[in-house]
Design a protein around this motif. Structure first.
Motif, mmCIF file in Angstrom:
data_model
loop_
_atom_site.group_PDB
_atom_site.id
_atom_site.type_symbol
_atom_site.label_atom_id
_atom_site.label_comp_id
_atom_site.label_asym_id
_atom_site.label_seq_id
_atom_site.Cartn_x
_atom_site.Cartn_y
_atom_site.Cartn_z
ATOM 1 N N TYR A 80 -1.075 11.100 -2.790
ATOM 2 C CA TYR A 80 -1.999 11.091 -1.224
ATOM 3 C C TYR A 80 -2.062 12.346 -0.837
ATOM 4 O O TYR A 80 -3.265 12.685 -0.150
ATOM 5 C CB TYR A 80 -0.899 10.070 -0.477
ATOM 6 N N LYS B 195 2.209 -6.546 1.736
ATOM 7 C CA LYS B 195 2.058 -4.997 1.215
ATOM 8 C C LYS B 195 1.058 -4.163 1.670
ATOM 9 O O LYS B 195 1.049 -3.183 2.216
ATOM 10 C CB LYS B 195 2.690 -4.999 -0.097
ATOM 11 N N LEU C 297 0.196 -1.045 4.112
ATOM 12 C CA LEU C 297 -0.045 0.183 3.582
ATOM 13 C C LEU C 297 -1.479 0.693 4.263
ATOM 14 O O LEU C 297 -1.709 1.810 4.463
ATOM 15 C CB LEU C 297 -0.282 0.212 2.140
ATOM 16 N N LEU D 51 -0.297 2.447 -6.985
ATOM 17 C CA LEU D 51 -0.552 3.580 -5.838
ATOM 18 C C LEU D 51 0.787 4.471 -5.980
ATOM 19 O O LEU D 51 1.576 4.409 -6.238
ATOM 20 C CB LEU D 51 -0.502 2.587 -4.806
ATOM 21 N N GLN E 227 4.554 3.401 1.977
ATOM 22 C CA GLN E 227 5.426 2.925 0.662
ATOM 23 C C GLN E 227 7.049 2.851 0.871
ATOM 24 O O GLN E 227 7.535 1.978 0.475
ATOM 25 C CB GLN E 227 4.991 4.035 -0.385
ATOM 26 N N ASN E 228 7.588 3.804 1.849
ATOM 27 C CA ASN E 228 8.846 3.419 1.869
ATOM 28 C C ASN E 228 9.297 2.592 2.867
ATOM 29 O O ASN E 228 10.563 2.493 3.130
ATOM 30 C CB ASN E 228 9.310 5.217 2.266
ATOM 31 N N ILE F 64 8.173 -0.669 3.072
ATOM 32 C CA ILE F 64 8.047 -1.941 2.694
ATOM 33 C C ILE F 64 9.182 -2.625 2.324
ATOM 34 O O ILE F 64 10.162 -2.325 1.371
ATOM 35 C CB ILE F 64 6.863 -1.964 1.251
ATOM 36 N N LYS G 141 3.570 7.053 -5.033
ATOM 37 C CA LYS G 141 4.789 6.755 -4.255
ATOM 38 C C LYS G 141 4.695 7.733 -2.889
ATOM 39 O O LYS G 141 5.392 7.132 -2.016
ATOM 40 C CB LYS G 141 5.939 7.270 -5.055
ATOM 41 N N ASP G 142 3.761 8.429 -2.688
ATOM 42 C CA ASP G 142 3.614 9.139 -1.504
ATOM 43 C C ASP G 142 2.911 8.732 -0.435
ATOM 44 O O ASP G 142 2.578 9.313 0.635
ATOM 45 C CB ASP G 142 3.730 10.692 -1.775
ATOM 46 N N PHE G 143 2.223 7.750 -0.867
ATOM 47 C CA PHE G 143 1.270 7.045 -0.203
ATOM 48 C C PHE G 143 1.888 6.436 1.218
ATOM 49 O O PHE G 143 2.929 6.153 1.319
ATOM 50 C CB PHE G 143 0.826 5.809 -0.859
#
Length: 210
Positions: free
Chosen positions: A44, A91, A95, A72, A79-80, A82, A74-76
């Motif tokens: 991202y 989801k 996002l 996708l 993400q943390n 959900i 992990k830094d999108f």
């Protein structure tokens, strides 16, 4: 903004002309990954500045995305946060909401494809028939479509839409066959079978009502 050549070709071959006829002019732009290289959503942090720049350079235009939910980064954004066991559509909506907030431009429309571009192709398995000498290889794809809509076919490492297609047709080449199969299926059939994709198109159409 699109992930790569396949998505660029899909937009150019399937969407650009019909939308231009209604006053909506789509220009696919492939993500830059490093100087001189394009394609692939690796993080991202790399794509955000590119979206920011596009949103600022023409405030009279809208910027949207055509990114896969599958794999996708992990830094999108979002993400943390959900919750475990959240359904896939929830989801993606989560996002997209965080994506919009992180970009923060009024002319930005977030969009993630459930689960990836190849899901759209599973709208009509018959469209694959021209690319194989033996239709029997398509039976696993037909079988999964009996029980699942295209956007519900999951994101497992071996069971994501693209993985299923390659297992059935090892010679499948995403950049070559993907846009051609989509053209055979047609935009109307794809949006009828893929509600989240259809929702994105409605957002685009609302910018200049048909």
């Amino acid at each position: 903004m699109v992930e790569g050549q396949t998505e660029e070709a899909f937009l150019n071959e399937v969407m650009v002309q019909p939308y231009a006829a209604h006053g909506i002019f789509l220009t696919p732009i492939i993500i830059s990954t490093s100087p001189g290289y394009k394609g692939g959503l690796t993080s991202y942090s790399k794509v955000k500045p590119q979206i920011d720049k596009l949103c600022k350079q023409d405030e009279g235009a809208f910027v949207t995305t055509f990114f896969d939910f599958y794999a996708l980064p992990k830094d999108f954004p979002g993400q943390n946060s959900i919750a475990p066991h959240t359904p896939a559509l929830a989801k993606v909506l989560h996002l997209e909401q965080h994506f919009a907030a992180a970009i923060g431009h009024a002319n930005f429309i977030p969009n993630l494809v459930l689960h990836e571009f190849e899901a759209l192709l599973l709208t009509d398995i018959n469209a694959f028939a021209d690319w194989t000498d033996n239709d029997v290889v398509l039976e696993p794809l037909r079988k999964i479509r009996v029980t699942h809509e295209p956007e519900d076919i999951n994101d497992g490492v071996q069971t994501a839409p693209s993985k299923r297609i390659i297992a059935a047709m090892p010679r499948y080449q995403k950049t070559v066959h993907g846009p051609l199969i989509a053209s055979t299926i047609g935009l109307d059939a794809i949006r009828a079978a893929c509600p989240h994709f259809h929702r994105w198109l409605l957002e685009l159409e609302a910018l200049c009502p048909f």
